[in-house]
Design a protein around this motif. Structure first.
Motif, PDB file in Angstrom:
ATOM      1  N   LYS A 190      39.724  88.876   3.486  1.00  0.00           N
ATOM      2  CA  LYS A 190      39.428  90.004   4.385  1.00  0.00           C
ATOM      3  C   LYS A 190      38.660  91.117   3.652  1.00  0.00           C
ATOM      4  N   ILE A 191      37.690  90.701   2.863  1.00  0.00           N
ATOM      5  CA  ILE A 191      36.849  91.664   2.131  1.00  0.00           C
ATOM      6  C   ILE A 191      35.431  91.596   2.710  1.00  0.00           C
ATOM      7  N   LYS A 192      34.872  92.761   3.054  1.00  0.00           N
ATOM      8  CA  LYS A 192      33.478  92.772   3.541  1.00  0.00           C
ATOM      9  C   LYS A 192      32.542  92.713   2.326  1.00  0.00           C
ATOM     10  N   LYS A 193      31.435  91.982   2.516  1.00  0.00           N
ATOM     11  CA  LYS A 193      30.493  91.794   1.406  1.00  0.00           C
ATOM     12  C   LYS A 193      30.087  93.140   0.780  1.00  0.00           C
ATOM     13  N   GLN A 194      29.825  94.115   1.626  1.00  0.00           N
ATOM     14  CA  GLN A 194      29.354  95.421   1.110  1.00  0.00           C
ATOM     15  C   GLN A 194      30.443  96.169   0.338  1.00  0.00           C
ATOM     16  N   ASN A 195      31.730  95.751   0.501  1.00  0.00           N
ATOM     17  CA  ASN A 195      32.827  96.424  -0.228  1.00  0.00           C
ATOM     18  C   ASN A 195      33.253  95.673  -1.488  1.00  0.00           C
ATOM     19  N   LEU A 196      32.620  94.534  -1.763  1.00  0.00           N
ATOM     20  CA  LEU A 196      33.094  93.678  -2.861  1.00  0.00           C
ATOM     21  C   LEU A 196      33.172  94.440  -4.189  1.00  0.00           C
ATOM     22  N   GLY A 197      32.173  95.269  -4.449  1.00  0.00           N
ATOM     23  CA  GLY A 197      32.145  96.039  -5.703  1.00  0.00           C
ATOM     24  C   GLY A 197      33.374  96.916  -5.869  1.00  0.00           C
ATOM     25  N   LYS A 198      33.901  97.443  -4.743  1.00  0.00           N
ATOM     26  CA  LYS A 198      35.085  98.318  -4.825  1.00  0.00           C
ATOM     27  C   LYS A 198      36.363  97.490  -4.963  1.00  0.00           C
ATOM     28  N   GLU A 199      36.315  96.257  -4.483  1.00  0.00           N
ATOM     29  CA  GLU A 199      37.537  95.445  -4.403  1.00  0.00           C
ATOM     30  C   GLU A 199      37.857  94.665  -5.680  1.00  0.00           C
ATOM     31  N   ILE A 200      36.822  94.229  -6.416  1.00  0.00           N
ATOM     32  CA  ILE A 200      37.132  93.383  -7.587  1.00  0.00           C
ATOM     33  C   ILE A 200      36.801  94.103  -8.895  1.00  0.00           C
ATOM     34  N   ASP A 201      37.520  93.667  -9.947  1.00  0.00           N
ATOM     35  CA  ASP A 201      37.375  94.332 -11.251  1.00  0.00           C
ATOM     36  C   ASP A 201      36.653  93.475 -12.278  1.00  0.00           C
ATOM     37  N   LEU A 202      36.634  92.150 -12.053  1.00  0.00           N
ATOM     38  CA  LEU A 202      36.100  91.248 -13.082  1.00  0.00           C
ATOM     39  C   LEU A 202      35.602  89.963 -12.422  1.00  0.00           C
ATOM     40  N   ILE A 203      34.567  89.369 -12.992  1.00  0.00           N
ATOM     41  CA  ILE A 203      34.099  88.052 -12.527  1.00  0.00           C
ATOM     42  C   ILE A 203      34.333  87.048 -13.651  1.00  0.00           C
ATOM     43  N   ALA A 204      35.016  85.952 -13.303  1.00  0.00           N
ATOM     44  CA  ALA A 204      35.263  84.879 -14.282  1.00  0.00           C
ATOM     45  C   ALA A 204      34.522  83.640 -13.805  1.00  0.00           C
ATOM     46  N   VAL A 205      33.896  82.941 -14.731  1.00  0.00           N
ATOM     47  CA  VAL A 205      33.120  81.757 -14.338  1.00  0.00           C
ATOM     48  C   VAL A 205      33.270  80.672 -15.399  1.00  0.00           C
ATOM     49  N   THR A 206      33.283  79.412 -14.960  1.00  0.00           N
ATOM     50  CA  THR A 206      33.369  78.303 -15.914  1.00  0.00           C
ATOM     51  C   THR A 206      32.053  78.177 -16.676  1.00  0.00           C
ATOM     52  N   LYS A 207      32.132  78.220 -18.015  1.00  0.00           N
ATOM     53  CA  LYS A 207      30.899  78.040 -18.810  1.00  0.00           C
ATOM     54  C   LYS A 207      30.814  76.638 -19.441  1.00  0.00           C
ATOM     55  N   GLY A 208      31.919  75.884 -19.375  1.00  0.00           N
ATOM     56  CA  GLY A 208      31.941  74.515 -19.905  1.00  0.00           C
ATOM     57  C   GLY A 208      33.386  74.107 -20.171  1.00  0.00           C
ATOM     58  N   PRO A 209      33.671  72.889 -20.527  1.00  0.00           N
ATOM     59  CA  PRO A 209      32.769  71.759 -20.538  1.00  0.00           C
ATOM     60  C   PRO A 209      32.535  71.225 -19.124  1.00  0.00           C
ATOM     61  N   GLY A 210      31.512  70.402 -18.974  1.00  0.00           N
ATOM     62  CA  GLY A 210      31.217  69.836 -17.659  1.00  0.00           C
ATOM     63  C   GLY A 210      29.796  69.323 -17.618  1.00  0.00           C
ATOM     64  N   MET A 261      44.799  93.757 -11.931  1.00  0.00           N
ATOM     65  CA  MET A 261      43.364  93.723 -11.669  1.00  0.00           C
ATOM     66  C   MET A 261      43.005  92.537 -10.782  1.00  0.00           C
ATOM     67  N   LYS A 262      41.923  92.692 -10.006  1.00  0.00           N
ATOM     68  CA  LYS A 262      41.501  91.608  -9.108  1.00  0.00           C
ATOM     69  C   LYS A 262      40.284  90.892  -9.691  1.00  0.00           C
ATOM     70  N   ILE A 263      40.383  89.567  -9.730  1.00  0.00           N
ATOM     71  CA  ILE A 263      39.327  88.764 -10.357  1.00  0.00           C
ATOM     72  C   ILE A 263      38.689  87.828  -9.322  1.00  0.00           C
ATOM     73  N   LEU A 264      37.373  87.825  -9.280  1.00  0.00           N
ATOM     74  CA  LEU A 264      36.645  86.831  -8.479  1.00  0.00           C
ATOM     75  C   LEU A 264      36.222  85.724  -9.445  1.00  0.00           C
ATOM     76  N   SER A 265      36.580  84.476  -9.127  1.00  0.00           N
ATOM     77  CA  SER A 265      36.269  83.384 -10.063  1.00  0.00           C
ATOM     78  C   SER A 265      35.431  82.307  -9.398  1.00  0.00           C
ATOM     79  N   ILE A 266      34.624  81.661 -10.237  1.00  0.00           N
ATOM     80  CA  ILE A 266      33.674  80.654  -9.748  1.00  0.00           C
ATOM     81  C   ILE A 266      33.765  79.413 -10.635  1.00  0.00           C
ATOM     82  N   GLU A 267      33.882  78.241  -9.971  1.00  0.00           N
ATOM     83  CA  GLU A 267      34.012  76.979 -10.719  1.00  0.00           C
ATOM     84  C   GLU A 267      33.020  75.960 -10.139  1.00  0.00           C
ATOM     85  N   THR A 268      32.107  75.464 -10.971  1.00  0.00           N
ATOM     86  CA  THR A 268      31.183  74.402 -10.527  1.00  0.00           C
ATOM     87  C   THR A 268      30.940  73.398 -11.658  1.00  0.00           C
ATOM     88  N   SER A 269      31.999  73.083 -12.449  1.00  0.00           N
ATOM     89  CA  SER A 269      31.728  72.262 -13.636  1.00  0.00           C
ATOM     90  C   SER A 269      31.430  70.803 -13.311  1.00  0.00           C
TER      91      SER A 269
END
Ligand code: KG4
Ligand code: ZN
Length: 357
Positions: free
Chosen positions: A74-94, A1-9
């Motif tokens: 190399k993913i177009k913004k409008q295709n992101l929904g087809k390309e990724i399966d899950l979004i992971a994000v830091t919820k803490g600590p930070g 599976m393909k995961i888009l992840s975001i970190e801003t802690s």
């Protein structure tokens, strides 16, 4: 599976796209794209992070970093929904203001794209940063039981891992983290931010110029012989502060002396970290010793571990790019939680600035 992840802690705005497959025991991962924007220059002016300033920078950087991580994959913004399966994000600590920026961005994306979202623990991300390589595919062949030393700006912890779904905290710092100690020592001597990078660079130059150099200042090695697996670094920071104040008063503080202090401080910090980690590894008959977190980028720490371990344990450390904060490790932590059946909801997912493992 393909995961888009975001970190801003903290002070890095980071996103990654990672392909993850398999179960925890035979996990394989591949980094598809990785983007990061560091705020180091901004915080260098104050010698530390100002949370509201950091949050404002995240707000500016999130969309450019999102565009960058898509461009690299190399993913177009409008295709992101087809390309990724899950979004992971830091919820803490930070830092709460910083965490909120990334979490809101992730929730909005997940809601609009109708994708599952998992809020993950930043510390779990650091531990699992050893599960991804920068330039090659990773396959989990790490032997258990394992001891993991997690050394970052805010944490110094020792974990025991008997099986991948059970990560047990065995000890931690009672006051300052080792990264914080590096940062404060650098601040006392006005060397730059983040301190660990400057102290270790200066210490290495000193070591190269002064082979077999002995300690002159007798800096303390707190709790090195205690029976537990805890640490304490605030006394060392204070010892350096008093030493610098005394040397300045005696007009003996100069560049050469400050270089020696960097060298001696790095020696005592790394001695304590290695000693306590190997004590736990012996006590639990570990097969592997693993390190992670920003301070694990420290070359002296890595070589001291290798030297002291000999052939007794396998030694695992992250790619240097994965030692410090990044989003690739958050994707792995998201996959870890997904395999364990965790699911979050966009409407109820919240930050937890003091989250523990
Ligand atoms: O894991 P990290 O990037 O952020 C946190 O989660 O805190 O760790 C940042 C810490 C800072 O204290 C920084 O000074 C330290 O890692 N650090 C280092 C080195 N590179 C970063 N400490 C010692 N030696 C280094 N080479
Ligand atoms: Zn971190």
């Amino acid at each position: 599976m393909k995961i888009l992840s975001i970190e801003t802690s903290c002070d890095d705005t980071a996103m990654a796209i990672v392909e993850c497959n398999g179960t925890l025991n035979n996990l394989s991962t591949k980094l598809i794209s990785n983007a990061i924007s560091s705020q180091t220059k901004l915080h260098a002016k104050s010698g530390g992070i100002i949370p509201n300033l950091a949050a404002r920078e995240h707000e500016k950087n999130l969309i450019p970093i999102f565009n960058e991580v898509l461009r690299l994959a190399k993913i177009k913004k409008q295709n992101l929904g087809k390309e990724i399966d899950l979004i992971a994000v830091t919820k803490g600590p930070g830092l709460q203001p910083s965490l909120l920026m990334g979490l809101n961005f992730a929730k909005t994306l997940a809601y609009i794209l109708n994708k599952p979202i998992i809020g993950v623990n930043h510390l779990l991300g650091h531990i699992l940063s050893n599960f991804i390589k920068n330039n090659e595919e990773f396959k989990n062949e790490i032997k258990l039981p394992l001891v993991c030393l997690l050394v970052s700006g805010g944490h110094t912890q020792l974990y025991k891992i008997n099986s991948w779904d059970k990560i047990e905290l065995m000890g931690e710092t009672l006051d300052d983290a080792s990264g914080e100690c590096f940062d404060k020592i650098a601040k006392i001597m006005k060397l730059g931010y983040p301190g660990g990078v400057f102290v270790s660079k200066i210490a290495e130059q000193f070591r190269n110029k002064n082979k077999n150099c002995k300690q002159e200042f007798n800096l303390p090695k707190p709790l090195i012989n205690s029976k537990d697996y805890n640490f304490s670094f605030s006394g060392l920071k204070t010892a350096v502060l008093y030493l610098v104040q005394r040397l300045k008063k005696e007009k003996k503080f100069n560049k050469k002396v400050s270089e020696r202090i960097c060298f001696e401080a790095e020696e005592v910090i790394t001695d304590v970290l290695v000693h306590k980690t190997l004590k736990l590894a012996k006590d639990i008959n570990a097969k592997t010793v693993m390190i992670s977190g920003g301070v694990s980028a420290n070359q002296r720490l890595r070589s001291k571990f290798l030297e002291k371990i000999g052939g007794e344990f396998d030694f695992v450390c992250p790619d240097k790019l994965m030692s410090t904060d990044n989003a690739a490790m958050i994707a792995i932590a998201g996959y870890y939680e997904y395999l364990k059946g965790k699911k979050d909801d966009c409407l109820t997912l919240e930050v937890d600035a003091n989250l523990q493992i």
